[in-house]
Design a protein around this motif. Structure first.
Motif, PDB file in Angstrom:
ATOM      1  N   GLN A 176     -34.078  18.563  -7.420  1.00  0.00           N
ATOM      2  CA  GLN A 176     -34.959  19.555  -8.032  1.00  0.00           C
ATOM      3  C   GLN A 176     -35.952  18.890  -8.990  1.00  0.00           C
ATOM      4  OE1 GLN A 176     -32.464  22.602  -9.753  1.00  0.00           O
ATOM      5  NE2 GLN A 176     -32.134  23.631  -7.768  1.00  0.00           N
ATOM      6  N   TYR A 177     -35.487  17.859  -9.693  1.00  0.00           N
ATOM      7  CA  TYR A 177     -36.371  17.098 -10.587  1.00  0.00           C
ATOM      8  C   TYR A 177     -37.495  16.446  -9.779  1.00  0.00           C
ATOM      9  CZ  TYR A 177     -37.822  13.502 -13.952  1.00  0.00           C
ATOM     10  OH  TYR A 177     -38.548  12.691 -14.792  1.00  0.00           O
ATOM     11  N   ALA A 178     -37.122  15.844  -8.652  1.00  0.00           N
ATOM     12  CA  ALA A 178     -38.124  15.188  -7.811  1.00  0.00           C
ATOM     13  C   ALA A 178     -39.169  16.195  -7.341  1.00  0.00           C
ATOM     14  CB  ALA A 178     -37.435  14.512  -6.627  1.00  0.00           C
ATOM     15  N   ARG A 179     -38.697  17.332  -6.872  1.00  0.00           N
ATOM     16  CA  ARG A 179     -39.621  18.363  -6.393  1.00  0.00           C
ATOM     17  C   ARG A 179     -40.555  18.830  -7.508  1.00  0.00           C
ATOM     18  NH1 ARG A 179     -39.512  22.415  -1.798  1.00  0.00           N
ATOM     19  NH2 ARG A 179     -38.900  24.308  -2.807  1.00  0.00           N
ATOM     20  N   ALA A 180     -40.004  18.999  -8.721  1.00  0.00           N
ATOM     21  CA  ALA A 180     -40.822  19.437  -9.850  1.00  0.00           C
ATOM     22  C   ALA A 180     -41.894  18.398 -10.201  1.00  0.00           C
ATOM     23  CB  ALA A 180     -39.930  19.698 -11.072  1.00  0.00           C
ATOM     24  N   LYS A 181     -41.633  17.137  -9.853  1.00  0.00           N
ATOM     25  CA  LYS A 181     -42.600  16.065 -10.112  1.00  0.00           C
ATOM     26  C   LYS A 181     -43.608  15.928  -8.975  1.00  0.00           C
ATOM     27  CE  LYS A 181     -41.239  13.946 -13.994  1.00  0.00           C
ATOM     28  NZ  LYS A 181     -41.987  13.124 -14.947  1.00  0.00           N
ATOM     29  N   GLY A 182     -43.555  16.821  -7.991  1.00  0.00           N
ATOM     30  CA  GLY A 182     -44.498  16.757  -6.883  1.00  0.00           C
ATOM     31  C   GLY A 182     -44.086  15.819  -5.769  1.00  0.00           C
ATOM     32  N   VAL A 183     -42.815  15.438  -5.755  1.00  0.00           N
ATOM     33  CA  VAL A 183     -42.300  14.539  -4.723  1.00  0.00           C
ATOM     34  C   VAL A 183     -41.689  15.380  -3.592  1.00  0.00           C
ATOM     35  CG1 VAL A 183     -40.609  12.721  -4.234  1.00  0.00           C
ATOM     36  CG2 VAL A 183     -41.821  12.756  -6.439  1.00  0.00           C
ATOM     37  N   THR A 184     -42.085  15.122  -2.350  1.00  0.00           N
ATOM     38  CA  THR A 184     -41.477  15.826  -1.221  1.00  0.00           C
ATOM     39  C   THR A 184     -40.114  15.215  -0.922  1.00  0.00           C
ATOM     40  OG1 THR A 184     -43.664  16.311  -0.327  1.00  0.00           O
ATOM     41  CG2 THR A 184     -41.798  16.538   1.175  1.00  0.00           C
ATOM     42  N   VAL A 185     -39.117  16.073  -0.821  1.00  0.00           N
ATOM     43  CA  VAL A 185     -37.730  15.630  -0.670  1.00  0.00           C
ATOM     44  C   VAL A 185     -37.303  15.791   0.789  1.00  0.00           C
ATOM     45  CG1 VAL A 185     -35.349  15.975  -1.434  1.00  0.00           C
ATOM     46  CG2 VAL A 185     -37.251  16.338  -3.053  1.00  0.00           C
ATOM     47  N   PHE A 186     -37.088  14.662   1.471  1.00  0.00           N
ATOM     48  CA  PHE A 186     -36.635  14.692   2.862  1.00  0.00           C
ATOM     49  C   PHE A 186     -35.138  14.391   2.933  1.00  0.00           C
ATOM     50  CE2 PHE A 186     -41.135  14.050   3.524  1.00  0.00           C
ATOM     51  CZ  PHE A 186     -41.401  14.729   4.712  1.00  0.00           C
ATOM     52  N   PHE A 187     -34.492  15.036   3.888  1.00  0.00           N
ATOM     53  CA  PHE A 187     -33.096  14.738   4.191  1.00  0.00           C
ATOM     54  C   PHE A 187     -33.027  14.267   5.645  1.00  0.00           C
ATOM     55  CE2 PHE A 187     -33.214  18.026   0.957  1.00  0.00           C
ATOM     56  CZ  PHE A 187     -32.357  17.533  -0.012  1.00  0.00           C
ATOM     57  N   ILE A 188     -32.490  13.068   5.856  1.00  0.00           N
ATOM     58  CA  ILE A 188     -32.299  12.550   7.205  1.00  0.00           C
ATOM     59  C   ILE A 188     -30.793  12.426   7.430  1.00  0.00           C
ATOM     60  CG2 ILE A 188     -32.670  10.624   8.786  1.00  0.00           C
ATOM     61  CD1 ILE A 188     -35.310  10.071   7.480  1.00  0.00           C
ATOM     62  N   THR A 189     -30.282  13.255   8.350  1.00  0.00           N
ATOM     63  CA  THR A 189     -28.838  13.342   8.552  1.00  0.00           C
ATOM     64  C   THR A 189     -28.467  13.125  10.010  1.00  0.00           C
ATOM     65  OG1 THR A 189     -26.933  14.834   8.456  1.00  0.00           O
ATOM     66  CG2 THR A 189     -29.083  15.877   8.715  1.00  0.00           C
ATOM     67  N   ASN A 190     -27.299  12.564  10.223  1.00  0.00           N
ATOM     68  CA  ASN A 190     -26.798  12.426  11.593  1.00  0.00           C
ATOM     69  C   ASN A 190     -25.957  13.612  12.021  1.00  0.00           C
ATOM     70  OD1 ASN A 190     -28.116  10.131  12.409  1.00  0.00           O
ATOM     71  ND2 ASN A 190     -26.592   8.760  11.527  1.00  0.00           N
ATOM     72  N   ARG A 191     -26.010  14.686  11.250  1.00  0.00           N
ATOM     73  CA  ARG A 191     -25.503  15.946  11.792  1.00  0.00           C
ATOM     74  C   ARG A 191     -26.339  16.290  13.025  1.00  0.00           C
ATOM     75  NH1 ARG A 191     -23.891  20.437   7.255  1.00  0.00           N
ATOM     76  NH2 ARG A 191     -22.286  19.197   6.205  1.00  0.00           N
TER      77      ARG A 191
END
Ligand SMILES: [Mg+2]
Length: 295
Positions: A153-168
């Motif tokens: 959430q901190y990253a997003r508030a700083k304007g950083v796009t948060v990606f999740f790369i999962t092997n699900r």
């Protein structure tokens, strides 16, 4: 050290106990469900007991994950301030200073806590398989790894796009999205930031480099966070020695561009301890693991 040695001795005793149970003469088949359960119990080795208990009960695990994410928060600010920094091998040597910032996190045991699944395997008997994993994921009961929600959430508030790369697997995306939304992880509404295995034909592999490359085309990748070497660079699988050699040149990146979250319950580290096992039988795997100890 004393505590670690004691825990090691307990694990060894349990492992040895498992071996001993396997060498006993074969008994006639169990006559009742209770007897069958008892037979299954004696065939178990409880190799994962201490690892799972540590993650579920120990303040030491909570502290380890929390301090990793607190460190990540400080490093994010530093990476934002230096437009030349990239954490992705795929972007080395490129001019990334004009790209918007992003971070990439793994899901399982990096941001999502699936230790109840491990606990079920221990209490009911059995080892990982896709069918029971799918049941667990679709129950939508995953927890959050300590510190992960606040950091993303901190990253997003700083304007950083948060990606999740999962092997699900891709068919688990709805359940994964539901869990992540419920827990408060920032999923982007305008672009797909949850990149599942097999979501595209070219994402068949568990190797994450192809998916990192998609992010790397449009974003400067400030940081990578994971619980497995494969979350950081390609070809993470192999022998213990191969894995050490693979990552040696990047040692200074730990704690700066790369943040590792502790996961003693499974991962490519565990597979490396039984590389070359003569057969997949549990007793052979235990022998392989015992042979890796340095008494
Ligand atoms: Mg993981």
């Amino acid at each position: 050290m004393v505590g670690a040695a004691r825990v090691g001795a307990v694990v060894l005793a349990m492992v040895m106990g498992g071996c001993a149970a396997r060498t006993a003469p074969p008994a006639p088949g169990p006559a009742t469900p209770a007897a069958a359960a008892a037979t299954a119990a004696t065939a178990r080795t409880y190799e994962n007991l201490d690892a799972t208990l540590w993650m579920q009960t120990a303040i030491e695990y909570h502290a380890s994950a929390s301090q990793a994410y607190r460190l990540a928060t400080a490093q994010l600010d530093r990476a934002l301030a230096d437009p030349t920094v990239t954490a992705a091998i795929e972007q080395q040597g490129q001019n990334v200073s004009g790209l918007p910032p992003a971070i990439i996190l793994d899901a399982d045991e990096t941001v999502l806590d699936n230790t109840p699944y491990q606990a079920r395997l221990l209490t009911a008997g059995g080892t990982y398989d896709d069918a029971t994993w799918k049941v667990w994921v679709n129950e939508r009961k995953a927890g959050a790894v300590p510190g992960a929600v606040a950091f993303t959430q901190y990253a997003r508030a700083k304007g950083v796009t948060v990606f999740f790369i999962t092997n699900r697997n891709a068919d688990l995306e709805p359940a994964t999205r539901d869990d992540m939304t419920r827990l408060g992880f920032p999923l982007d509404a305008t672009r797909d930031t949850l990149l599942m295995r097999r979501e595209r034909p070219e994402w068949e592999s568990s190797e994450k480099a192809a998916r990192r490359s998609v992010v790397a085309r449009d974003f400067r990748i400030l940081m990578l966070l994971g619980d497995d070497l494969g979350d950081f660079l390609p070809n993470a699988r192999g022998t213990i020695e191969e894995r050490q050699a693979r990552v040696a040149a990047y040692d200074a990146w730990w704690g700066s561009r790369w943040i590792m979250i502790p996961n003693p319950t499974y991962g490519s580290w565990e597979a490396a301890t039984r590389t070359g096992a003569a057969s997949p039988a549990a007793a052979d795997q235990l022998k392989q693991k015992l042979s890796r100890l340095r008494p």
